[in-house]
Design a protein around this motif. Structure first.
Motif, PDB file in Angstrom:
ATOM      1  N   ARG A 163       0.845  -1.191   0.000  1.00 34.50           N
ATOM      2  CA  ARG A 163       0.000   0.000   0.000  1.00 34.50           C
ATOM      3  C   ARG A 163       0.874   1.232   0.000  1.00 34.50           C
ATOM      4  NH1 ARG A 163      -4.495   0.798  -1.850  1.00 34.50           N
ATOM      5  NH2 ARG A 163      -5.561  -0.776  -0.589  1.00 34.50           N
ATOM      6  N   THR A 164       0.510   2.215  -0.800  1.00 28.06           N
ATOM      7  CA  THR A 164       1.225   3.488  -0.827  1.00 28.06           C
ATOM      8  C   THR A 164       0.239   4.619  -0.618  1.00 28.06           C
ATOM      9  OG1 THR A 164       2.942   2.650  -2.328  1.00 28.06           O
ATOM     10  CG2 THR A 164       2.686   5.032  -2.184  1.00 28.06           C
ATOM     11  N   VAL A 165       0.655   5.589   0.179  1.00 28.42           N
ATOM     12  CA  VAL A 165      -0.168   6.755   0.491  1.00 28.42           C
ATOM     13  C   VAL A 165       0.581   7.998   0.040  1.00 28.42           C
ATOM     14  CG1 VAL A 165      -1.035   8.178   2.383  1.00 28.42           C
ATOM     15  CG2 VAL A 165      -1.359   5.698   2.445  1.00 28.42           C
ATOM     16  N   ILE A 166      -0.081   8.872  -0.697  1.00 27.33           N
ATOM     17  CA  ILE A 166       0.517  10.158  -1.071  1.00 27.33           C
ATOM     18  C   ILE A 166      -0.258  11.271  -0.383  1.00 27.33           C
ATOM     19  CG2 ILE A 166      -0.850  10.213  -3.224  1.00 27.33           C
ATOM     20  CD1 ILE A 166       1.425  11.961  -4.422  1.00 27.33           C
ATOM     21  N   LEU A 167       0.474  12.151   0.285  1.00 25.85           N
ATOM     22  CA  LEU A 167      -0.152  13.303   0.925  1.00 25.85           C
ATOM     23  C   LEU A 167      -0.304  14.413  -0.111  1.00 25.85           C
ATOM     24  CD1 LEU A 167       1.502  13.643   4.445  1.00 25.85           C
ATOM     25  CD2 LEU A 167      -0.335  12.144   3.686  1.00 25.85           C
ATOM     26  N   TYR A 168      -1.548  14.820  -0.312  1.00 22.76           N
ATOM     27  CA  TYR A 168      -1.820  15.848  -1.319  1.00 22.76           C
ATOM     28  C   TYR A 168      -2.982  16.689  -0.814  1.00 22.76           C
ATOM     29  CZ  TYR A 168      -2.504  17.932  -5.955  1.00 22.76           C
ATOM     30  OH  TYR A 168      -2.613  18.813  -7.015  1.00 22.76           O
ATOM     31  N   GLU A 169      -2.763  17.997  -0.793  1.00 17.05           N
ATOM     32  CA  GLU A 169      -3.712  18.877  -0.116  1.00 17.05           C
ATOM     33  C   GLU A 169      -4.946  19.226  -0.934  1.00 17.05           C
ATOM     34  OE1 GLU A 169      -0.603  21.505  -2.133  1.00 17.05           O
ATOM     35  OE2 GLU A 169      -0.667  19.625  -1.017  1.00 17.05           O
ATOM     36  N   GLU A 170      -4.931  18.918  -2.233  1.00 17.43           N
ATOM     37  CA  GLU A 170      -6.082  19.269  -3.054  1.00 17.43           C
ATOM     38  C   GLU A 170      -7.242  18.308  -2.796  1.00 17.43           C
ATOM     39  OE1 GLU A 170      -6.194  21.960  -4.836  1.00 17.43           O
ATOM     40  OE2 GLU A 170      -4.094  22.500  -4.488  1.00 17.43           O
ATOM     41  N   GLU A 171      -8.448  18.662  -3.257  1.00 17.00           N
ATOM     42  CA  GLU A 171      -9.632  17.851  -3.026  1.00 17.00           C
ATOM     43  C   GLU A 171      -9.511  16.480  -3.685  1.00 17.00           C
ATOM     44  OE1 GLU A 171     -12.404  19.393  -6.737  1.00 17.00           O
ATOM     45  OE2 GLU A 171     -12.607  20.352  -4.778  1.00 17.00           O
ATOM     46  N   GLY A 172     -10.249  15.529  -3.141  1.00 16.41           N
ATOM     47  CA  GLY A 172     -10.246  14.189  -3.707  1.00 16.41           C
ATOM     48  C   GLY A 172      -9.595  13.152  -2.814  1.00 16.41           C
ATOM     49  N   GLY A 173      -8.932  13.599  -1.738  1.00 17.61           N
ATOM     50  CA  GLY A 173      -8.257  12.671  -0.850  1.00 17.61           C
ATOM     51  C   GLY A 173      -9.181  12.100   0.210  1.00 17.61           C
ATOM     52  N   VAL A 174      -8.748  11.032   0.842  1.00 20.92           N
ATOM     53  CA  VAL A 174      -9.474  10.418   1.936  1.00 20.92           C
ATOM     54  C   VAL A 174      -8.675  10.621   3.220  1.00 20.92           C
ATOM     55  CG1 VAL A 174     -10.514   8.706   0.405  1.00 20.92           C
ATOM     56  CG2 VAL A 174      -8.377   8.160   1.597  1.00 20.92           C
ATOM     57  N   SER A 175      -9.268  10.264   4.343  1.00 18.09           N
ATOM     58  CA  SER A 175      -8.546  10.335   5.605  1.00 18.09           C
ATOM     59  C   SER A 175      -7.613   9.134   5.709  1.00 18.09           C
ATOM     60  CB  SER A 175      -9.519  10.333   6.785  1.00 18.09           C
ATOM     61  OG  SER A 175     -10.147   9.070   6.910  1.00 18.09           O
ATOM     62  N   PHE A 176      -6.656   9.209   6.609  1.00 16.12           N
ATOM     63  CA  PHE A 176      -5.722   8.106   6.795  1.00 16.12           C
ATOM     64  C   PHE A 176      -6.452   6.818   7.156  1.00 16.12           C
ATOM     65  CE2 PHE A 176      -1.338   9.814   6.827  1.00 16.12           C
ATOM     66  CZ  PHE A 176      -0.671   8.654   6.476  1.00 16.12           C
TER      67      PHE A 176
END
Length: 240
Positions: A163-176
């Motif tokens: 699993r890879t997680v990318i931190l990105y501040e724009e809309e479309g992301g989910v919570s951890f």
């Protein structure tokens, strides 16, 4: 108890040489019978000193056990290259929090843009920082700081992880908590530099299998984000 790291170990004849032996005998001024911990591949070997010479220290094994400070997941931090002092801080703190390896990545918005040759010269110091942080925090391994790679190379490396997680501040992301970390044994964290990621880079990571995550409405500095992400990741996987 002092901690020392070795790549291989002979349980019937544990011996420390070189700078480790010098540190025990001259810097710490330790004596025969005093306790020492030797770490090898995530296992702690609790020992007592049998003998000390100017070049070596021989040890008697008392007990061994899996290092309690080692997480049961392997975390690779793909860190877009920030200014050197920030990178050193990120390495130190992420090692304390349980990272397995740190891969510096050159992205489009990196303000600091060292060439590969110059960056390679800095690896000795960066890995020394990782080693010192591992000893201070009681780790069972010394996490590695790898040579700088391109973003394209990093994307290929991510594909090998559970699993890879990318931190990105724009809309479309989910919570951890919604990133699907349950059951993952190898996890990648992809974190930007001072300028963050552009949309194409974020999309490329998603297409490579990464989950886009955001940490809330406050914008974190590039040296704060990996520490926050590591802390959340370790908490969610019961590795605090």
């Amino acid at each position: 108890m002092p901690r020392f790291f070795v790549d291989d170990i002979d349980e019937g004849n544990i011996c420390l040489t070189g700078s480790d032996a010098h540190h025990i005998g001259f810097s710490l001024r330790m004596k025969v019978g005093e306790p020492v911990t030797v770490c090898c591949r995530g296992v702690d070997y609790n020992c007592t000193i049998r003998g000390i010479t100017g070049e070596s220290v021989t040890l008697d094994l008392v007990e061994k056990h899996r290092c309690a400070a080692e997480p049961d997941i392997e975390v690779t931090l793909f860190q877009a290259v920030p200014k050197l002092d920030k990178l050193e801080y990120i390495i130190q703190k992420s090692v304390e929090l349980g990272v397995t390896r740190i891969v510096p990545v050159l992205t489009r918005r990196c303000i600091s843009r060292p060439d590969s040759k110059d960056f390679t010269k800095k690896l000795v110091r960066l890995n020394k920082i990782a080693a010192e942080a591992a000893k201070q925090s009681g780790r069972g391994i010394i996490p590695t700081v790898e040579p700088m790679v391109s973003y394209k190379q990093a994307l290929e490396m991510m594909k090998a992880l559970d699993r890879t997680v990318i931190l990105y501040e724009e809309e479309g992301g989910v919570s951890f908590g919604e990133a699907g970390l349950k059951g993952a044994k190898t996890v990648g964290l992809v974190i930007g530099s001072e300028g963050g990621f552009d949309k194409e880079e974020a999309q490329a990571a998603v297409e490579a299998g990464a989950v886009q995550v955001w940490l809330g409405k406050r914008i974190l500095r590039c040296e704060t984000a990996p520490i926050t992400a590591m802390s959340i990741l370790m908490f969610l996987t019961n590795n605090m």
